[in-house]
Scaffold this active site. Structure first.
Site, PDB file in Angstrom:
ATOM      1  N   LYS A   1       9.536  -2.368  15.081  1.00 52.11           N
ATOM      2  CA  LYS A   1       9.890  -1.080  14.474  1.00 52.11           C
ATOM      3  C   LYS A   1      10.860  -0.313  15.387  1.00 52.11           C
ATOM      4  CE  LYS A   1       7.305  -1.328  10.784  1.00 52.11           C
ATOM      5  NZ  LYS A   1       7.803  -1.174   9.408  1.00 52.11           N
TER       6      LYS A   1
ATOM      7  N   TYR B   1       0.833  -1.217   0.000  1.00 51.81           N
ATOM      8  CA  TYR B   1       0.000   0.000   0.000  1.00 51.81           C
ATOM      9  C   TYR B   1       0.866   1.265   0.000  1.00 51.81           C
ATOM     10  CZ  TYR B   1      -3.116   3.572   2.028  1.00 51.81           C
ATOM     11  OH  TYR B   1      -3.802   4.720   2.300  1.00 51.81           O
TER      12      TYR B   1
ATOM     13  N   SER C   1       6.981   3.781  12.717  1.00 51.53           N
ATOM     14  CA  SER C   1       5.567   3.947  13.089  1.00 51.53           C
ATOM     15  C   SER C   1       5.424   4.685  14.412  1.00 51.53           C
ATOM     16  CB  SER C   1       4.958   2.550  13.211  1.00 51.53           C
ATOM     17  OG  SER C   1       3.683   2.612  13.785  1.00 51.53           O
TER      18      SER C   1
ATOM     19  N   TYR D   1       4.534  -5.812  17.083  1.00 57.11           N
ATOM     20  CA  TYR D   1       4.709  -5.021  15.857  1.00 57.11           C
ATOM     21  C   TYR D   1       5.481  -3.732  16.165  1.00 57.11           C
ATOM     22  CZ  TYR D   1       3.612  -1.530  12.328  1.00 57.11           C
ATOM     23  OH  TYR D   1       3.719  -0.511  11.412  1.00 57.11           O
TER      24      TYR D   1
ATOM     25  N   PHE E   1       1.911   8.205  11.415  1.00 59.82           N
ATOM     26  CA  PHE E   1       0.702   8.048  12.214  1.00 59.82           C
ATOM     27  C   PHE E   1      -0.255   7.210  11.347  1.00 59.82           C
ATOM     28  CE2 PHE E   1       1.386  10.117  16.307  1.00 59.82           C
ATOM     29  CZ  PHE E   1       2.730  10.368  16.135  1.00 59.82           C
TER      30      PHE E   1
HETATM   31  N1  UFG Z   1     -11.566   1.078  14.509  1.00 54.83           N
HETATM   32  C1  UFG Z   1     -12.926   0.884  14.717  1.00 54.83           C
HETATM   33  N2  UFG Z   1     -13.531  -0.090  14.008  1.00 54.83           N
HETATM   34  C2  UFG Z   1     -12.879  -0.867  13.098  1.00 54.83           C
HETATM   35  C3  UFG Z   1     -11.501  -0.639  12.898  1.00 54.83           C
HETATM   36  C4  UFG Z   1     -10.877   0.350  13.614  1.00 54.83           C
HETATM   37  O1  UFG Z   1     -13.558   1.536  15.543  1.00 54.83           O
HETATM   38  O2  UFG Z   1     -13.507  -1.754  12.512  1.00 54.83           O
HETATM   39  C5  UFG Z   1     -10.901   2.121  15.282  1.00 54.83           C
HETATM   40  C6  UFG Z   1      -9.713   1.601  16.056  1.00 54.83           C
HETATM   41  O3  UFG Z   1     -10.128   1.100  17.286  1.00 54.83           O
HETATM   42  C7  UFG Z   1      -8.847   2.854  16.145  1.00 54.83           C
HETATM   43  C8  UFG Z   1      -9.171   3.623  14.878  1.00 54.83           C
HETATM   44  O4  UFG Z   1     -10.392   3.071  14.398  1.00 54.83           O
HETATM   45  O5  UFG Z   1      -9.243   3.604  17.239  1.00 54.83           O
HETATM   46  C9  UFG Z   1      -8.121   3.490  13.812  1.00 54.83           C
HETATM   47  O6  UFG Z   1      -7.856   2.117  13.628  1.00 54.83           O
HETATM   48  P1  UFG Z   1      -6.979   1.556  12.424  1.00 54.83           P
HETATM   49  O7  UFG Z   1      -6.964   0.065  12.558  1.00 54.83           O
HETATM   50  O8  UFG Z   1      -7.434   2.146  11.147  1.00 54.83           O
HETATM   51  O9  UFG Z   1      -5.549   2.154  12.722  1.00 54.83           O
HETATM   52  P2  UFG Z   1      -4.638   2.003  14.022  1.00 54.83           P
HETATM   53  O10 UFG Z   1      -4.642   3.348  14.658  1.00 54.83           O
HETATM   54  O11 UFG Z   1      -4.993   0.874  14.875  1.00 54.83           O
HETATM   55  O12 UFG Z   1      -3.307   1.543  13.340  1.00 54.83           O
HETATM   56  C10 UFG Z   1      -2.378   2.394  12.774  1.00 54.83           C
HETATM   57  C11 UFG Z   1      -1.521   1.648  11.779  1.00 54.83           C
HETATM   58  C12 UFG Z   1      -0.696   0.590  12.458  1.00 54.83           C
HETATM   59  C13 UFG Z   1       0.069   1.210  13.560  1.00 54.83           C
HETATM   60  C14 UFG Z   1      -0.872   1.916  14.485  1.00 54.83           C
HETATM   61  C15 UFG Z   1      -0.143   2.627  15.590  1.00 54.83           C
HETATM   62  O13 UFG Z   1      -2.345   1.071  10.801  1.00 54.83           O
HETATM   63  O14 UFG Z   1       0.186   0.004  11.536  1.00 54.83           O
HETATM   64  O15 UFG Z   1      -1.586   2.909  13.776  1.00 54.83           O
HETATM   65  O16 UFG Z   1      -0.959   2.717  16.711  1.00 54.83           O
HETATM   66  F1  UFG Z   1       0.711   0.266  14.282  1.00 54.83           F
END
Ligand code: UFG
Length: 325
Positions: free
Chosen positions: A145, A12, A117, A141, A169
């Protein structure tokens, strides 16, 4: 033209960087084992089908091509999976990265852009988070990193490696021309999941926790457009090529959106309602992650252009409706 080896260039983020390099007088050479990436994402580009733990394949690339710098994206990035199967993460993200660094040393390639990250920070102690924020990653993970950041700094001190570690982020969106975008084999990210719920590909979107200590009870994240990430990577490369020193740099927008705000913005962009349910919290989700980005501005001359989440979502929606992989 400078030859830039892009590991994970079919993924991606990697595919957007490859596109940007190609459009800016660099010659990207992609090395990807397609375990997560897509061949269609790098159509027309020089491509080597190999893993970074395949020393023979790396030897062939470094001996045949005059590689000026390496941009390293090939890593697994499912936080949840890293908890249940840490070995997969330590073998690939850590040990195979050390293998890549060894081959780079052998061929005296000393410039390295590392895809790091905000997961290296762990739970926030203060917001917005600058690069001096304590680093206490809370999952394997994030630890891989973090450890690679430490390893490359040891290589800097001992062997003269110069690196920029870019701490992203939340990468989001797609290329505005609709040809490349986000396509994970297992989708866990918020924006594509909301859009899939809106398009009917998924039944609904679950808000994972609505009792966080934030204004609307849902988690806040700093979403940065993947095309802005690409521009920042090119700026980091230019810094290293012009003799700049090693650094770790945040990439974000300094603006946070809650899960509920992201869902509303998706509804606004698409003109359709998302079927939403509230579900329990996901383990390991900090309530708020927002970047302080003054170092990116100072060192790389970079500030994100797409600061309105609706612009990012609009590109993601276009991709979602027309994607070919
Ligand atoms: N979320 C929902 N519903 C979903 C999926 C996500 O409410 O179905 C929420 C999560 O709980 C979070 C927010 O949406 O609060 C963002 O979630 P993402 O999975 O889109 O992204 P993350 O913040 O978990 O992850 C990103 C990167 C990771 C990295 C992380 C660092 O994708 O690679 O930030 O915290 F490790």
């Amino acid at each position: 033209m400078k030859n830039i080896l892009v590991t994970g260039g079919a993924g991606y983020i990697g595919s957007h960087i490859v596109r940007d390099l190609g459009e800016n007088s660099y010659n990207p050479i992609i090395l990807d084992n397609l375990s997560e990436g897509h061949r269609e994402a790098c159509a027309g580009k020089e491509f080597v089908l190999a893993s970074i733990n395949d020393t023979e394949a790396l030897d062939a690339v470094f001996s045949e091509k005059n590689i000026d710098a390496v941009m390293h994206f090939s890593a697994f990035a499912y936080v949840g999976e890293s908890v249940t199967n840490p070995e997969k993460y330590y073998l690939n993200n850590l040990s195979a990265t050390v293998n890549l660094l060894s081959v780079m040393r052998k061929y005296d390639v000393q410039k390295f852009i590392f895809s790091s990250s905000c997961a290296t920070y762990g739970n926030p102690v203060y917001i917005p988070m600058d690069e001096q924020h304590p680093q206490n990653p809370i999952n394997p993970y994030g630890r891989t990193k973090f450890m690679v950041e430490k390893i490359i700094d040891d290589y800097r001190a001992a062997y003269g490696l110069r690196y920029i570690a870019l701490r992203y982020f939340n990468a989001a969106g797609a290329h505005p021309d609709g040809s490349i975008g986000e396509s994970h084999r297992i989708e866990t990210h918020l924006i594509p999941l909301v859009l899939k719920a809106i398009s009917g590909e998924k039944d609904r979107i679950s808000i994972l926790g609505s009792d966080y200590p934030t204004p609307d009870g849902t988690c806040i994240r700093d979403y940065i457009a993947v095309t802005d990430l690409a521009a920042a990577h090119r700026a980091a490369l230019e810094l290293l090529l012009s003799g700049g020193e090693s650094a770790c740099v945040n990439l974000g927008t300094e603006h946070g959106y809650s899960v509920k705000e992201v869902i509303s913005a998706c509804e606004e962009v698409t003109g359709k309602k998302a079927p939403v349910i509230t579900a329990p919290r996901r383990a390991g989700d900090p309530p708020e992650l927002v970047a302080k980005t003054s170092l990116a501005k100072k060192l790389l001359g970079f500030t994100a252009k797409k600061t309105d989440i609706r612009d990012i979502i609009s590109n993601a929606w276009q991709w979602e409706q027309t994607r070919r992989y």
